[in-house]
Design an enzyme around this catalytic site. Structure first.
Site, PDB file in Angstrom:
ATOM      1  N   TYR A  40       0.716  -1.150   0.104  1.00  0.00           N
ATOM      2  CA  TYR A  40      -0.068  -0.118  -0.061  1.00  0.00           C
ATOM      3  C   TYR A  40       0.979   1.404   0.081  1.00  0.00           C
ATOM      4  CZ  TYR A  40      -3.073  -3.568   2.036  1.00  0.00           C
ATOM      5  OH  TYR A  40      -3.854  -4.558   2.338  1.00  0.00           O
ATOM      6  N   TYR A  45     -13.954  -4.498   4.900  1.00  0.00           N
ATOM      7  CA  TYR A  45     -12.781  -5.000   4.222  1.00  0.00           C
ATOM      8  C   TYR A  45     -12.368  -6.652   4.447  1.00  0.00           C
ATOM      9  CZ  TYR A  45      -7.699  -5.683   3.313  1.00  0.00           C
ATOM     10  OH  TYR A  45      -6.491  -6.026   2.561  1.00  0.00           O
ATOM     11  N   ASP A  56     -16.173 -12.766   8.924  1.00  0.00           N
ATOM     12  CA  ASP A  56     -15.044 -12.500   8.798  1.00  0.00           C
ATOM     13  C   ASP A  56     -14.366 -12.139  10.231  1.00  0.00           C
ATOM     14  OD1 ASP A  56     -12.354 -11.701   8.288  1.00  0.00           O
ATOM     15  OD2 ASP A  56     -12.805 -10.896   6.598  1.00  0.00           O
ATOM     16  N   LYS A  85      -4.366 -14.053  11.312  1.00  0.00           N
ATOM     17  CA  LYS A  85      -3.658 -12.988  12.110  1.00  0.00           C
ATOM     18  C   LYS A  85      -3.214 -13.582  13.288  1.00  0.00           C
ATOM     19  CE  LYS A  85      -5.698  -8.916   9.911  1.00  0.00           C
ATOM     20  NZ  LYS A  85      -4.349  -8.300   9.290  1.00  0.00           N
TER      21      LYS A  85
END
Ligand code: PLP
Length: 436
Positions: free
Chosen positions: A23, A155, A249, A278
């Protein structure tokens, strides 16, 4: 005041021209900060500076960095068997992890597909949902059951399927608009109007839909937006009513970040498919899981070979990832992580509160080990990042928020340093000269 600290790291100059950065506009971005080590809740820079970590490295290092229990488990697994494919073979670490993780999750979630990253676990979830309808014999030209309802501010990752269910307006996927699958994006059903719109869309589009996907309780990369668990209950009831699949999610919220191990266990709303990653390995190795309920896996169990889920990543169920995940679960079971999250939550509530009265501060909010200062027109982000380093903390503002998601083991002194720096730097930022 804010000239960049001397951070050294001459190897950066050697590698930087040959690396893609995440990014990042590589032509104009400030030189990345050279890091040479991590320990506990600290990130150690090349010049020896120790920063109190407010990021947990994109929300992974929940037990802090280099936890000896996880390091030891991975080291032992490295000696025994670093990797073996799951094609036709099965190893003990993945079997035991599947059984153990299911033990932490609410029924009817009961079968796990292990992969290597959050985005891939989302791809697997989407494919599972699409093939579920086909295997049930419900998909046809008139009722393809291939689209998803997703939400503004959501997201779910950077691979193409995950991008398709993410909000392009959050800026991550703008360049690919038009080249990814169209989905049905709606505002979160929080008001009478948005609830009615959700119900109408779900009913009218039922035959085109494979499922509904949502980040439960918190939209993370969309700006740490918090919303009520009633929204989840409403969506669950509507999906039940329409016999529609619901995907949670929990890649960001999973493993204690909000004060319960998972949203689906802590708030009594259970999805049909769940994604985790994660903090699954406590921030040590790339690993992810897509968990399905028996309802979802049932139509895949068939005499028809074509009913098998057609997905199988090379490093699926990697034993090192399994070892790290086991060790991370050991720590959740043996150490007072949820009490630590509650302590961080209390600390943020008290210590971030003074920011509320600062100029241009729109909101101060805290949920679990997530502390957020939302700013009207946040700019000068490189200045902010440098200023935080000068204050001895690692904080990475984005969008309109200055936020922290520290490791749960942060001690009181570190918590105070982190939160105080957030308030002080926000105050300094508000005084920066700006063009009228
Ligand atoms: N889903 C959510 C909710 C996330 O926060 C992220 C990453 O930030 C992802 C999916 C993508 O995970 P990964 O970066 O491991 O592909």
């Amino acid at each position: 005041m804010s000239s960049p600290p001397d951070l050294e790291g001459p190897w950066i100059e050697a590698g930087l021209p040959h690396l893609w950065l995440p990014y990042t506009q590589m032509k104009t971005a400030p030189r990345p900060v050279p890091v040479t080590g991590t320990a506990g809740s600290r990130v150690i820079l090349a010049d020896g500076t120790q920063l109190v970590d407010g990021t947990s490295s994109w929300w992974t290092a929940c037990h802090g960095y280099n936890h000896p229990h996880i390091v030891g488990a991975v080291r032992a697994q490295l000696d025994a068997m670093p990797h073996v494919m799951m094609g036709g073979l099965l190893h003990e670490p993945v079997c035991r992890l599947a059984e153990r993780l299911i033990g932490h999750l609410p029924r009817p979630l009961d079968r796990i597909f292990f992969s290597e990253s959050g985005s891939v676990s989302v791809e697997v979830a989407l494919k599972m949902a699409i093939q579920y309808w086909r295997n049930r014999g419900d998909a046809s030209a008139d009722a393809p059951h291939t689209a998803f309802i997703c939400f503004d501010g959501g997201y779910h990752g950077d691979t193409t399927g995950a991008m398709s269910v993410s909000d392009p307006d959050e800026g991550f996927h703008e360049a690919f608009r038009g080249s990814i699958l169209p989905q049905i994006r709606l505002p979160l059903p929080q008001t009478p109007e948005t609830k009615a719109r959700f119900l109408r869309t779900l009913t009218e589009q039922r035959h085109t839909l494979a499922g509904v996907i949502i980040e439960p309780w918190i939209l993370g990369a969309g700006g740490m937006q918090f919303y009520s668990a009633d929204v989840l209950r409403f969506i669950r009831a509507a999906c039940d009513e329409q016999d529609m699949l619901l995907i949670f999610d929990e890649i960001m919220t999973g493993f204690g970040r909000t004060g319960t191990m998972f949203i689906c266990s802590g708030h009594g709303v259970v999805p049909d498919i769940l994604t985790l990653s994660k903090a699954l390995t406590g921030g040590t190795l790339p690993f992810a899981a897509t968990v399905s309920s028996s309802k979802v896996s049932e139509p895949f169990l068939s005499d028809d070979p074509d009913a098998a889920l057609m997905h199988g990543p090379t490093y699926m169920g990697n034993p090192l990832g399994c070892a790290a995940a086991h060790a991370s679960l050991d720590l959740f079971e043996a150490e007072p992580r949820m009490a630590q999250v509650a302590r961080i939550e209390r600390g943020f509530r008290e210590l971030l509160e003074p920011a509320r009265s600062l100029p241009r501060v729109k909101d101060v909010r805290v949920r679990g080990a997530i502390g957020v200062i939302e700013i009207d027109g946040l700019d000068n982000i490189p200045w902010l990042k440098t200023r935080f380093i000068e204050k001895g903390v690692l904080v990475r503002p984005f969008g309109s928020i200055i936020y922290a998601t520290p490791p749960f083991i942060l001690n009181d002194e570190e918590l105070e340093q982190l939160a105080t720096a957030m308030v002080e730097v926000t105050a300094e930022w508000a005084q920066l000269p700006r063009a009228a």
